[in-house]
Design a protein around this motif. Structure first.
Motif, mmCIF file in Angstrom:
data_model
loop_
_atom_site.group_PDB
_atom_site.id
_atom_site.type_symbol
_atom_site.label_atom_id
_atom_site.label_comp_id
_atom_site.label_asym_id
_atom_site.label_seq_id
_atom_site.Cartn_x
_atom_site.Cartn_y
_atom_site.Cartn_z
ATOM 1 N N HIS A 176 -4.365 0.413 5.830
ATOM 2 C CA HIS A 176 -5.148 1.614 5.545
ATOM 3 C C HIS A 176 -4.210 2.788 5.313
ATOM 4 C CE1 HIS A 176 -8.954 -0.260 6.903
ATOM 5 N NE2 HIS A 176 -8.173 -0.873 7.771
ATOM 6 N N ARG B 209 0.806 -1.214 0.000
ATOM 7 C CA ARG B 209 0.000 0.000 0.000
ATOM 8 C C ARG B 209 0.847 1.276 0.000
ATOM 9 N NH1 ARG B 209 -5.209 -0.064 1.513
ATOM 10 N NH2 ARG B 209 -5.078 2.054 0.683
ATOM 11 N N ASP C 197 -12.085 0.953 4.990
ATOM 12 C CA ASP C 197 -11.369 1.101 3.725
ATOM 13 C C ASP C 197 -12.333 1.567 2.630
ATOM 14 O OD1 ASP C 197 -12.736 -1.078 2.621
ATOM 15 O OD2 ASP C 197 -11.044 -2.453 2.777
ATOM 16 N N PRO C 198 -11.818 1.948 1.461
ATOM 17 C CA PRO C 198 -12.686 2.490 0.402
ATOM 18 C C PRO C 198 -13.774 1.528 -0.068
ATOM 19 C CG PRO C 198 -10.404 3.072 -0.036
ATOM 20 C CD PRO C 198 -10.388 2.097 1.107
ATOM 21 N N GLN C 199 -13.580 0.219 0.157
ATOM 22 C CA GLN C 199 -14.588 -0.762 -0.252
ATOM 23 C C GLN C 199 -15.645 -0.995 0.834
ATOM 24 O OE1 GLN C 199 -11.089 -1.426 -0.877
ATOM 25 N NE2 GLN C 199 -11.625 -0.397 -2.797
ATOM 26 N N GLY C 200 -15.488 -0.367 1.997
ATOM 27 C CA GLY C 200 -16.482 -0.502 3.054
ATOM 28 C C GLY C 200 -16.176 -1.555 4.096
ATOM 29 N N ALA C 201 -14.987 -2.182 4.030
ATOM 30 C CA ALA C 201 -14.601 -3.159 5.051
ATOM 31 C C ALA C 201 -14.140 -2.417 6.298
ATOM 32 C CB ALA C 201 -13.479 -4.054 4.527
ATOM 33 N N THR D 16 -19.674 -2.614 4.518
ATOM 34 C CA THR D 16 -20.026 -3.905 3.928
ATOM 35 C C THR D 16 -19.683 -5.083 4.840
ATOM 36 O OG1 THR D 16 -17.889 -3.956 2.786
ATOM 37 C CG2 THR D 16 -19.775 -3.040 1.578
ATOM 38 N N THR E 250 -6.896 7.719 2.212
ATOM 39 C CA THR E 250 -8.142 7.091 1.758
ATOM 40 C C THR E 250 -9.005 6.530 2.891
ATOM 41 O OG1 THR E 250 -7.013 4.973 1.388
ATOM 42 C CG2 THR E 250 -7.207 6.461 -0.511
#
Length: 229
Positions: free
Chosen positions: A68, A24, A95-99, A121, A72
């Motif tokens: 992370h 990352r 995180d950006p995907q909702g985790a 999510t 973001t």
């Protein structure tokens, strides 16, 4: 509270954590936080929170690892109280995907409406890492430094920025029910864990929201102070 032993934070990242950080592009490792060794929470005894220049890595049982980046990540802070006094702070990293991963003391449960509003999510219950007042404030400040210039640039382009409980653009602050022009918002205050906005006209008051439902609360408040009338 007992002063923090700096030696506790010198533990080098594991190979797996270092690989996640490198993937990352999080830069140089700074400090490590662990949890107090416990039989009750024994599965988390090897869990670690690693702070890097550009972000953080959280590890947990069964090979769990999440990286992370400051530019973001979205951070939520839930303050539990004891006899009306702030006691523990539970942080959620998104995180950006909702985790989402919950770390630190206290308990944080998300209702369906909260998950929907924040785009969550999945939720992982992480460890009760020691010294949350140290690493928690560090994370919030690092996120603000990394994201404030990007947010200001987005607003200049006419975009809207979503903080969960509120949406912000150059001209208007929008709550879940009511909105008001920045030019008519005169005061922002906190009462019993909720933000309250007062306007120059009664009709301009934005609905209040709990601080725990605002993503990146330090960044949001910094932005509000810059934009309000």
């Amino acid at each position: 509270m007992t002063s923090m032993d700096e030696r506790d934070t010198y533990e080098q990242p594991t190979g797996e954590a270092a690989a996640l950080a490198a993937e990352r592009h999080l830069g140089q490792w700074q400090r490590t936080f662990r949890m107090k060794q416990s039989r009750l929470f024994g599965k988390h005894n090897a869990s670690r929170l690693y702070l890097y220049d550009g972000g953080t890595v959280v590890t947990g049982p069964e090979g769990f690892g999440a990286a992370h980046a400051w530019d973001t990540v979205r951070v939520l802070r839930y303050l539990s109280t004891r006899n009306g006094v702030p006691w523990d702070a539970r942080y959620t990293l998104l995180d950006p995907q909702g985790a989402a991963v919950n770390i630190g003391p206290g308990t944080r449960v998300f209702l369906k409406d909260e998950k929907r509003a924040l785009g969550i999510t999945s939720v992982v219950q992480g460890a009760l890492f020691l010294w949350p007042d140290v690493w928690g404030e560090h994370i919030l400040r690092a996120v603000t430094r990394a994201q404030l210039p990007k947010v200001l640039a987005a607003l200049e382009r006419g975009e809207t920025v979503d903080f969960g409980a509120y949406k912000v653009d150059r001209h208007v602050l929008s709550g879940r029910r009511h909105s008001a022009p920045w030019s008519q918002i005169t005061e922002i205050s906190s009462y019993s864990g909720s933000l309250v906005f007062n306007g120059s006209l009664k009709s301009t008051t934005v609905d209040s929201a709990e601080l725990q439902s605002i993503a990146n609360p330090d960044l949001f408040l910094r932005l509000c102070r810059r934009l309000k009338g």
